[in-house]
Motif scaffolding. Structure first.
Motif, PDB file in Angstrom:
ATOM      1  N   THR A  13       5.227   4.170   6.176  1.00  0.00           N
ATOM      2  CA  THR A  13       5.594   4.147   4.745  1.00  0.00           C
ATOM      3  C   THR A  13       4.510   2.968   4.270  1.00  0.00           C
ATOM      4  O   THR A  13       4.565   1.861   4.870  1.00  0.00           O
ATOM      5  CB  THR A  13       7.085   3.719   4.574  1.00  0.00           C
ATOM      6  N   ILE A  14       3.603   3.439   3.145  1.00  0.00           N
ATOM      7  CA  ILE A  14       2.594   2.412   2.903  1.00  0.00           C
ATOM      8  C   ILE A  14       3.297   1.984   1.234  1.00  0.00           C
ATOM      9  O   ILE A  14       3.730   2.808   0.418  1.00  0.00           O
ATOM     10  CB  ILE A  14       1.505   2.944   2.595  1.00  0.00           C
ATOM     11  N   VAL A  20      -6.601  -0.506  -4.856  1.00  0.00           N
ATOM     12  CA  VAL A  20      -6.184   0.895  -4.623  1.00  0.00           C
ATOM     13  C   VAL A  20      -6.771   1.286  -3.158  1.00  0.00           C
ATOM     14  O   VAL A  20      -7.942   1.240  -2.853  1.00  0.00           O
ATOM     15  CB  VAL A  20      -6.687   1.742  -5.575  1.00  0.00           C
ATOM     16  N   LEU A  21      -5.880   1.926  -2.385  1.00  0.00           N
ATOM     17  CA  LEU A  21      -6.318   2.786  -1.103  1.00  0.00           C
ATOM     18  C   LEU A  21      -6.070   4.279  -1.404  1.00  0.00           C
ATOM     19  O   LEU A  21      -5.029   4.760  -1.916  1.00  0.00           O
ATOM     20  CB  LEU A  21      -5.567   2.167   0.022  1.00  0.00           C
ATOM     21  N   SER A  22      -7.043   5.000  -1.107  1.00  0.00           N
ATOM     22  CA  SER A  22      -7.183   6.353  -1.167  1.00  0.00           C
ATOM     23  C   SER A  22      -6.684   6.740   0.206  1.00  0.00           C
ATOM     24  O   SER A  22      -7.483   6.941   1.099  1.00  0.00           O
ATOM     25  CB  SER A  22      -8.459   6.853  -1.491  1.00  0.00           C
ATOM     26  N   GLU A  36       3.336   1.159  -5.791  1.00  0.00           N
ATOM     27  CA  GLU A  36       3.599   2.667  -5.470  1.00  0.00           C
ATOM     28  C   GLU A  36       3.925   2.639  -3.992  1.00  0.00           C
ATOM     29  O   GLU A  36       3.447   1.732  -3.284  1.00  0.00           O
ATOM     30  CB  GLU A  36       2.185   3.583  -5.762  1.00  0.00           C
ATOM     31  N   ALA A  37       4.532   3.561  -3.336  1.00  0.00           N
ATOM     32  CA  ALA A  37       4.809   3.811  -2.271  1.00  0.00           C
ATOM     33  C   ALA A  37       4.206   5.172  -1.663  1.00  0.00           C
ATOM     34  O   ALA A  37       4.278   6.267  -2.628  1.00  0.00           O
ATOM     35  CB  ALA A  37       6.238   3.847  -2.004  1.00  0.00           C
ATOM     36  N   LEU A  38       4.031   5.375  -0.495  1.00  0.00           N
ATOM     37  CA  LEU A  38       3.502   6.588   0.222  1.00  0.00           C
ATOM     38  C   LEU A  38       4.271   6.620   1.570  1.00  0.00           C
ATOM     39  O   LEU A  38       4.066   5.842   2.208  1.00  0.00           O
ATOM     40  CB  LEU A  38       2.278   6.919   0.323  1.00  0.00           C
ATOM     41  N   LEU A  59       1.229  -2.837   2.427  1.00  0.00           N
ATOM     42  CA  LEU A  59       2.408  -3.352   3.385  1.00  0.00           C
ATOM     43  C   LEU A  59       2.525  -1.924   4.192  1.00  0.00           C
ATOM     44  O   LEU A  59       2.989  -0.880   3.289  1.00  0.00           O
ATOM     45  CB  LEU A  59       3.378  -3.760   3.036  1.00  0.00           C
ATOM     46  N   ALA A  60       2.555  -1.899   5.317  1.00  0.00           N
ATOM     47  CA  ALA A  60       2.696  -0.603   6.236  1.00  0.00           C
ATOM     48  C   ALA A  60       3.940  -0.913   6.959  1.00  0.00           C
ATOM     49  O   ALA A  60       3.918  -1.767   7.724  1.00  0.00           O
ATOM     50  CB  ALA A  60       1.431  -0.218   7.191  1.00  0.00           C
TER      51      ALA A  60
END
Length: 105
Positions: A13-14, A20-22, A36-38, A59-60
């Motif tokens: 989870t990022i 901004v990271l793509s 935001e989270a991914l 944060l990963a």
């Protein structure tokens, strides 16, 4: 910087902190900004890039937490050795394989 890869033993989870990271996750691009989270499921091929002019910070979180600090130390050593150019993809792949990440073809 990591080459496209997957990890079968954990999900990731990022959380965006700065910039901004793509990410490309399973062929779909998703920009992660502050707040935001991914979630990247196990076994899904993904990679990331910073296309912006400023540094990005995330944060990963990996769950379960089986990826230790030695992976990041080894990756940093390869990146630092690539002064003025991209890191050696074969060396990155070797470190990734040792730590449970599978480089994508």
């Amino acid at each position: 910087m990591p080459i496209a890869h997957r990890h079968d033993a954990y999900e990731e989870t990022i959380y965006g902190i700065e910039g901004v990271l793509s990410f490309v996750v399973d062929g779909q691009r998703r920009d992660v900004r502050r707040g935001e989270a991914l979630c990247i499921p196990r076994g899904v091929v993904h990679r990331f890039d910073n296309f912006e002019a400023v540094d990005a910070k995330v944060l990963a979180i990996v769950s379960p937490g089986i990826l230790g600090p030695e992976y990041f130390r080894e990756i940093a050593a390869i990146a630092n050795a690539a002064v003025g150019g991209p890191p050696d993809p074969a060396a990155l792949a070797q470190v990734m394989l040792r730590h449970g990440l599978t480089p994508a073809p």
